[in-house]
Design an enzyme around this catalytic site. Structure first.
Site, PDB file in Angstrom:
ATOM      1  CD  GLU A   1      66.002 -82.897 -43.864  1.00  0.00           C
ATOM      2  OE1 GLU A   1      66.196 -82.344 -44.968  1.00  0.00           O
ATOM      3  OE2 GLU A   1      65.080 -83.741 -43.663  1.00  0.00           O
TER       4      GLU A   1
ATOM      5  CG  PHE B   1      60.475 -73.142 -52.959  1.00  0.00           C
ATOM      6  CD1 PHE B   1      59.426 -74.050 -52.994  1.00  0.00           C
ATOM      7  CD2 PHE B   1      61.770 -73.622 -53.081  1.00  0.00           C
ATOM      8  CE1 PHE B   1      59.663 -75.408 -53.151  1.00  0.00           C
ATOM      9  CE2 PHE B   1      62.014 -74.981 -53.234  1.00  0.00           C
ATOM     10  CZ  PHE B   1      60.954 -75.871 -53.267  1.00  0.00           C
ATOM     11  CD  GLN B   2      62.782 -76.409 -50.015  1.00  0.00           C
ATOM     12  OE1 GLN B   2      63.946 -75.993 -50.054  1.00  0.00           O
ATOM     13  NE2 GLN B   2      62.484 -77.685 -50.215  1.00  0.00           N
TER      14      GLN B   2
ATOM     15  CG  MET C   1      55.542 -98.541 -22.273  1.00  0.00           C
ATOM     16  SD  MET C   1      55.900 -99.629 -20.869  1.00  0.00           S
ATOM     17  CE  MET C   1      57.685 -99.528 -20.801  1.00  0.00           C
TER      18      MET C   1
ATOM     19  CE  LYS D   1      71.263 -70.256 -52.492  1.00  0.00           C
ATOM     20  NZ  LYS D   1      70.420 -71.021 -53.462  1.00  0.00           N
TER      21      LYS D   1
END
Length: 580
Positions: free
Chosen positions: A48, A110-111, A477, A160
């Site tokens: 993502e 959940f999530q 760097m 949802k």
């Protein structure tokens, strides 16, 4: 219609043709709606974070709003780096994420994650939609907020149950938008007159321009060129502003700041008038604030009023879109028949600084210098007007120094956040927005590993993105700072177990190439460009090269480190002061 269908319809009505995402349980109704239409093209990324960066690359190379679509919990928390990157670099993206059903909010379902709380500090605005009848209005407002004023990322948190609920859809023209600042400024505005007066009187002026000019559109860049030519003033760009002004023009001094040119930094230090347009006085530009351009009057033009006097106190602040302000200045300068002071003494001094040739190097052995690798890449591809993205590190600064950009939207890099892993997914987004363009990610061997899984995305969608790895086997760097600041104590900066990038490319189904000697470089570049598909070019360079010029963090512009003929850094303090 159902909430999920509203999402798709709003994307269509907003002119979106491509989105980047990764499905999951809480966003599946929207993915189901995607399945039943053919107007919006979905690109399946492998992480993502890459969806957010690809949306950034799409937006920055096209001037349109980029869109990411992810699920709840870890799906959206993985986008936080990309959202923060877009916020700091003023990139318009909209992130639509799934969320658990409204009756489960706050139950540690959940999530579930507190998405609006987590992203409040890294978005321009965010929404939690609890009612389907609010959804279409929120969707259209999100695009308006993302693209208007100072652009930035906007997030929509979408439970949802709202996705499956049915309600009335409103089209964009039926939605009331937020009020916003008046971004235009008339030519007869007193502040424009004051700016013109100072410009006509200045003996040592400079234009200092940033990414805000590019965000204002191609017209702003054209107006900038015309104004610079009309006044005869020198001009420098920030890292984010490269391409706003043609690099080949005589009046362009190169980039300024920590790894900017000798002439740009000393011109900024010694000027008596600075006109800053679409720049925010980043610490990598200003160095020591108390000694930043200490002898100048300062004019600051910015679309975001909160940026004016935020870091550097200015004598004249103008809140306006860069295009509107530049048009007003140019129109009035010509209409009033303005003429600058005699700038020949000023240009004579600038040419003395320029004659130092601070970016000069010698490629004398078989070992490829990184500067040479990028210079050859530029020389062999410049006629194709490529889009260049970068990761973050030494290779990024060398690309900024040695790759000349003649127009905007061809240089995509992570400036404010300095995000390793940005360049490759951004290149994927840019390639989809510009299917006929040559898109090259100039990468480091450390940075490219952070999102290299997106090779799978490039292969799946047959995207001919090129990865040009400046491979010095170090976190370059970090190593440079450890050498110069921390007594050569190289703590965890050597890359001891790098993969074989050629074999790795082949494992994904891409083309892998390698150059280990200077004589091999041109052949590899030619093969890379000619191949009609994704390529990983592993360029083995001198691991001991440092990126110069360099100004230590918090040091003034006249304290630059330059490289001498023995490859040792030389402090320029006395030279800088002596020129005053």
């Amino acid at each position: 219609m159902a909430g999920a269908q509203m999402v798709i319809q709003a994307l269509v009505d907003q002119g979106v043709d491509t989105i980047f995402g990764y499905p999951g349980g809480a966003i599946l109704p929207v993915y189901d709606a995607l399945f039943h239409q053919e107007q919006v093209h979905h690109i399946l990324v492998r992480h993502e974070q890459a969806a957010a960066h690809a949306a950034e690359g799409y937006a920055r190379s096209s001037g349109r709003v980029g869109v990411a679509l992810v699920t709840s919990g870890p799906g959206v928390t993985n986008t936080v780096t990309g959202l923060t990157d877009a916020l700091l670099d003023s990139i318009p993206i909209v992130c639509i994420c799934g969320q658990v059903a409204t009756h489960l909010l706050g139950t540690d379902a959940f999530q579930e994650a507190d998405t609006t709380g987590i992203t409040r500090a890294c978005t321009k605005h965010n929404y939690l939609v609890r009612n389907v009848d609010q959804l279409s209005e929120v969707l259209h407002q999100a695009f308006h907020v993302a693209r208007s004023g100072r652009p930035g990322p906007v997030l929509i948190d979408l439970p949802k149950d709202v996705q499956v609920a049915r309600g009335k859809y409103l089209r964009p023209e039926e939605v009331s938008h937020y009020k916003h600042y008046p971004y235009s400024v008339p030519a007869n505005d007193p502040k424009i007159d004051q700016a013109l007066e100072w410009m006509a009187q200045a003996q040592r002026p400079i234009f200092y321009t940033g990414g805000g000019v590019i965000n204002a559109g191609p017209q702003a860049c054209e107006l900038l060129r015309n104004l610079v030519h009309a006044t005869g003033f020198p001009i420098t760009n920030t890292l984010m502003g490269l391409g706003a002004y043609p690099a080949s023009d005589r009046q362009f001094l190169g980039m300024l700041g920590m790894h900017g040119t000798y002439e740009a930094n000393l011109t900024m230090y010694h000027c008596d008038l600075m006109i800053a347009v679409g720049a925010r006085f980043d610490d990598r530009v200003t160095g020591k604030l108390s000694e930043f351009s200490p002898h100048s009057k300062k004019i600051h033009i910015d679309v975001d009023p909160s940026q004016i006097n935020k870091i550097v106190h200015v004598d004249l602040g103008i809140t306006a879109d860069a295009s509107c302000a530049l048009e007003a200045l140019l129109e009035s300068w010509k209409h009033q028949g303005r003429r600058p002071s005699d700038l020949r003494p000023w240009w004579s001094r600038i040419e003395q600084w320029r004659s130092r040739q601070c970016l000069a190097f010698k490629q004398v052995s078989d070992t490829i210098k990184p500067q040479y690798a990028i210079q050859r890449l530029y020389e062999k591809t410049r006629h194709q007007d490529p889009i260049i993205t970068t990761e973050v590190g030494q290779h990024q600064m060398w690309a900024a120094q040695y790759f000349g950009f003649e127009r905007p939207n061809r240089w995509l890099t992570s400036g404010g956040l300095g995000t390793m892993g940005y360049g490759f997914p951004a290149a994927i987004g840019a390639q989809l927005a510009n299917p006929e363009a040559l898109v090259i990610d100039i990468a480091g061997d450390g940075s490219i590993l952070m999102n290299l899984q997106e090779l799978s995305t490039a292969v799946q969608y047959r995207l001919p993105v090129k990865i040009f790895i400046i491979n010095n086997r170090w976190l370059g760097m970090v190593r440079q700072w450890q050498e110069l600041v921390h007594g050569g104590r190289y703590s965890q900066s050597y890359s001891e177990a790098l993969p074989d990038f050629v074999k790795l490319a082949e494992a994904y189904g891409a083309l892998g190439l390698r150059a280990t000697k200077a004589l091999e470089l041109d052949r590899v570049i030619d093969q890379m460009v000619a191949y009609d598909g994704p390529v990983v070019a592993d360029i083995w360079v001198d691991p001991n090269q440092n990126c110069y010029p360099m100004i230590h963090s918090g040091a003034p512009h006249y304290q630059m480190l330059l490289e001498d003929e023995s490859n040792e850094p030389v402090q320029t303090t006395e030279v800088g002061r002596a020129m005053l």
